[in-house]
Design an enzyme around this catalytic site. Structure first.
Site, PDB file in Angstrom:
ATOM      1  N   GLY A 167       0.497  -1.286  -0.301  1.00 29.11           N
ATOM      2  CA  GLY A 167      -0.201  -0.058   0.460  1.00 29.11           C
ATOM      3  C   GLY A 167       1.257   1.059  -0.166  1.00 29.11           C
ATOM      4  N   LYS A 168       0.189   2.372   0.021  1.00 28.14           N
ATOM      5  CA  LYS A 168       0.606   3.617   0.653  1.00 28.14           C
ATOM      6  C   LYS A 168       2.022   3.802   1.242  1.00 28.14           C
ATOM      7  CE  LYS A 168       0.410   7.037  -2.536  1.00 28.14           C
ATOM      8  NZ  LYS A 168       1.382   7.589  -3.121  1.00 28.14           N
ATOM      9  N   ALA A 184       3.085   1.358   3.440  1.00 23.50           N
ATOM     10  CA  ALA A 184       3.521  -0.144   3.645  1.00 23.50           C
ATOM     11  C   ALA A 184       3.585  -0.920   2.923  1.00 23.50           C
ATOM     12  CB  ALA A 184       3.347  -0.344   5.555  1.00 23.50           C
ATOM     13  N   ASP A 186      -8.017   6.133  13.172  1.00 24.07           N
ATOM     14  CA  ASP A 186      -8.651   5.942  11.639  1.00 24.07           C
ATOM     15  C   ASP A 186      -8.975   4.747  11.542  1.00 24.07           C
ATOM     16  OD1 ASP A 186      -8.412   6.169   8.790  1.00 24.07           O
ATOM     17  OD2 ASP A 186      -6.705   5.183   8.726  1.00 24.07           O
ATOM     18  N   ASN A 207      -8.836  -0.952   7.784  1.00 24.03           N
ATOM     19  CA  ASN A 207      -7.996  -1.413   8.846  1.00 24.03           C
ATOM     20  C   ASN A 207      -8.425  -2.370   9.912  1.00 24.03           C
ATOM     21  OD1 ASN A 207      -9.029   0.132  10.283  1.00 24.03           O
ATOM     22  ND2 ASN A 207      -7.317   2.216   9.014  1.00 24.03           N
ATOM     23  N   ASP A 211      -2.952  -0.897  12.423  1.00 22.11           N
ATOM     24  CA  ASP A 211      -2.786   0.144  11.449  1.00 22.11           C
ATOM     25  C   ASP A 211      -2.898   1.482  12.458  1.00 22.11           C
ATOM     26  OD1 ASP A 211      -2.398  -1.238   8.535  1.00 22.11           O
ATOM     27  OD2 ASP A 211      -3.877  -0.416   7.866  1.00 22.11           O
TER      28      ASP A 211
END
Length: 282
Positions: free
Chosen positions: A26-27, A29, A168, A173, A185
């Protein structure tokens, strides 16, 4: 498979025996399935977080302490060294939160080690022993939706009791393990008592849970767990076994226009993040 460069140091140190496969990219990790002796675990390799806006970074990192004054000054100036240290601090925040929450009995992956920007932790699995799916990849019956929603509300309470707000939390997640949901996350986790944005972030986390599970059990859309939880927390009356009703009576008063605009910005940012996460999984 051949160990990626970022994992080679863990192999050299004897923390990893073999790299099995890549699990996710992903962006934020890249995650790999690895073998450590007789155990199968996962290794999370952090990427530079260029997708986060400055405003978001400030909100999340408010009141995070940096012991080294030189590093603190460099981070404040935004120098290259400072940005490197800021990224290290961002990564360490997830490690610290995982150990803190695991110690409090929150359903998060068990952390094992953090070395050279790589987090080694438990591989969350499903009933077949495979990597557990994220909630957004699962369709629920109304009964299962209500059950998992209740479990996650209890976990939010337990997290708050440990002084942590995820910041988040959403269906993207949370993993569905054999024995129920597991929260992942956490680099953006904030201190519940020390961050001025903690209440707003907790309400958004709970709203995200309500919105997702409400697709399968519409009666959940009428609940107000977020406000109820935060009010009990502020009064010092929130405990893991505190009974919750999901009802809350809002006090009449002047509208805080700034807060309303901030919520609109957050909703826009969240939608952009959801689209990005969907793109990276396709």
């Amino acid at each position: 498979m051949k160990a990626p460069k970022r994992l080679q140091s863990l192999v050299d140190e004897g923390l990893i025996d073999t790299v099995v496969r890549q699990l996710m990219s992903g962006k934020e990790a890249m995650v790999y399935v690895v073998r450590c002796g007789d155990d199968t675990r996962c290794a999370k390799i952090y990427k530079e977080a260029t997708h986060r806006s400055f405003r978001q970074a400030v909100d999340y990192t408010e009141n995070r302490k940096v012991k080294n004054t030189r590093q603190a000054r460099a981070m404040a100036k935004g120098s290259k060294f400072g940005r490197e240290k800021q990224e290290e601090a961002w990564q360490s925040a997830e490690v610290d939160a995982l150990y803190r929450l695991a110690g409090a009995g929150v359903r998060v992956p068990k952390p094992y080690n953090f070395h050279d920007g790589v987090l080694l932790m438990e591989l969350v699995t499903d009933e077949n022993g495979d990597a557990a799916p994220r909630l957004n990849d699962v369709v629920f019956t109304p009964e299962d939706a209500r059950r998992h929603h209740a479990t996650l509300i209890a976990e939010v309470v337990r997290m708050l009791g440990a002084g942590v707000v995820h910041g988040d939390l959403s269906e993207f997640n949370i993993l569905l393990a054999l024995d129920g949901p597991v929260i992942i996350d956490l680099p953006q986790a904030v201190d519940a008592a020390g961050n001025n944005h903690a209440q707003r972030m907790l309400l958004r986390d709970v709203d995200n849970l309500r919105g997702f599970f409400g697709r399968f059990a519409p009666e959940l859309l009428r609940t107000e767990y977020g406000h109820e939880i935060w009010e009990l927390f502020q009064r010092g009356e929130l405990h893991p076994d505190t009974p919750l009703t999901g009802r809350f009576k809002h006090k009449a008063g002047a509208v805080d226009l700034g807060s309303v605009l901030r919520e609109i910005d957050d909703a826009r940012d969240e939608e952009a993040a959801r689209r990005l996460r969907l793109q990276t999984t396709q």
